[in-house]
Scaffold this active site. Structure first.
Site, PDB file in Angstrom:
ATOM      1  N   LEU A 228       0.823  -1.210   0.000  1.00 31.02           N
ATOM      2  CA  LEU A 228       0.000   0.000   0.000  1.00 31.02           C
ATOM      3  C   LEU A 228       0.858   1.260   0.000  1.00 31.02           C
ATOM      4  O   LEU A 228       1.724   1.435   0.858  1.00 31.02           O
ATOM      5  CB  LEU A 228      -0.916  -0.007   1.231  1.00 31.02           C
ATOM      6  CG  LEU A 228      -1.869   1.178   1.365  1.00 31.02           C
ATOM      7  CD1 LEU A 228      -2.879   1.190   0.218  1.00 31.02           C
ATOM      8  CD2 LEU A 228      -2.586   1.131   2.716  1.00 31.02           C
ATOM      9  N   ASP A 229       0.606   2.142  -0.990  1.00 26.31           N
ATOM     10  CA  ASP A 229       1.258   3.446  -1.092  1.00 26.31           C
ATOM     11  C   ASP A 229       2.777   3.345  -1.242  1.00 26.31           C
ATOM     12  O   ASP A 229       3.504   4.279  -0.914  1.00 26.31           O
ATOM     13  CB  ASP A 229       0.928   4.323   0.127  1.00 26.31           C
ATOM     14  CG  ASP A 229      -0.544   4.664   0.208  1.00 26.31           C
ATOM     15  OD1 ASP A 229      -1.206   4.668  -0.841  1.00 26.31           O
ATOM     16  OD2 ASP A 229      -1.038   4.926   1.322  1.00 26.31           O
ATOM     17  N   GLU A 230       3.268   2.220  -1.741  1.00 29.90           N
ATOM     18  CA  GLU A 230       4.721   2.045  -1.861  1.00 29.90           C
ATOM     19  C   GLU A 230       5.155   1.701  -3.276  1.00 29.90           C
ATOM     20  O   GLU A 230       6.281   1.281  -3.501  1.00 29.90           O
ATOM     21  CB  GLU A 230       5.221   0.976  -0.878  1.00 29.90           C
ATOM     22  CG  GLU A 230       5.094   1.411   0.590  1.00 29.90           C
ATOM     23  CD  GLU A 230       5.768   0.450   1.551  1.00 29.90           C
ATOM     24  OE1 GLU A 230       6.528  -0.429   1.078  1.00 29.90           O
ATOM     25  OE2 GLU A 230       5.538   0.584   2.754  1.00 29.90           O
TER      26      GLU A 230
END
Length: 289
Positions: A228-230
């Site tokens: 997530l979000d990476e």
């Protein structure tokens, strides 16, 4: 060859003579080079190239070009892709409640700044239907709960496949996509995160930014991955703020940054300016498209 401008994206281990070998190949096939952008990652010994070619007057077919290029590419360890510029990408936009990114994308597409076809807007809420209808874009309402998430994602995937969607834009779609969904569309899902990653990941970043008394807020557009979000970061921007800003003020300023960052990331993808290497995105600057 029907298409006039052909774009190759190439990455490989760095070696002497790569530029000469690549440019001589295209010269020998009758292409005129419009632009040639390069980047060498000396730390990882990797070479990256974006080369745009004028195909006017060439007699070679697409299949012959790719077969011949593979003969050059294979011994040099190339990872490569080619775009013939003969079709616009089909785009689907996923949204929830926030309207600013959706409206901005549709307006830019209508004005020609984003050269793509928006095939549909998909949402887990009805709220933004009027915006899609304003632009005559089909709107699909697919509600989701914890118990129905798998079925809802299957419905989305069927819509995307049936409409031959090339790029999925999460324009403030406030649902976490499953690993199964993401892995079906590698490097084809762009997400806008309303924070300057890696700071303030997850939900409600403006409240946490206010609590920390930040002096800069920003937005990050990245490819969605299982983490997530990476995912690989395509574009980021920041805006200076002061201690006077409330969470609502930060949110309002941040919305403007989000619009610009997401539009830029979409444009870079559409114009074949991005090569993903591991978890980094090499983004070549616009070159007179």
């Amino acid at each position: 060859m029907d298409s006039q401008v052909v774009t190759f994206l190439i990455s490989c281990p760095d070696n002497k003579g790569l530029v000469a070998k690549i440019t001589n190949f295209f010269y020998s096939k009758g292409f005129n080079i419009l632009s040639c952008q390069q980047y060498v990652n000396a730390i990882e010994n990797m070479y990256f190239m974006r080369i745009r070619l004028n195909a006017e007057g060439t007699k070679i077919s697409k299949s012959d070009l790719e077969t011949k290029f593979l003969e050059l590419a294979k011994p040099l360890g190339f990872k490569w892709s080619v775009n013939y510029g003969d079709k616009k990408l089909n785009v689907a936009i996923l949204v929830s409640h926030a309207s600013h990114c959706l409206y901005d994308i549709l307006e830019r597409q209508r004005e020609g700044d984003l050269d793509c076809t928006v095939k549909m807007v998909i949402s887990n809420h009805e709220k933004l239907r009027p915006i899609a209808e304003m632009f005559n874009v089909p709107y699909y309402y697919l509600p989701v709960t914890k118990d129905t998430k798998e079925k809802q994602e299957e419905e989305i995937i069927n819509l995307l496949n049936d409409n031959k969607v090339d790029l999925i834009v999460m324009a403030r779609y406030m649902q976490i996509l499953s690993s199964s969904f993401i892995n079906k569309f590698p490097e084809k899902i762009i997400n806008i995160h309303h924070s300057f990653l890696p700071a303030f990941q997850g939900a409600n970043p403006y409240k946490r930014a206010y609590e920390r008394g930040v002096k800069l807020i920003g937005a990050t557009a990245h490819y969605a991955t299982e983490d997530l979000d990476e995912g690989p970061i395509i574009e980021q921007a920041v805006e200076r703020v002061t201690h006077d800003c409330t969470p609502q003020t930060l949110k309002r300023i941040g919305a403007d940054v989000e619009r610009l960052v997401l539009a830029k990331a979409i444009k870079c993808h559409i114009q074949n300016q991005i090569i993903v290497s591991k978890n980094r995105a090499v983004v070549f600057p616009e070159s007179g498209e």
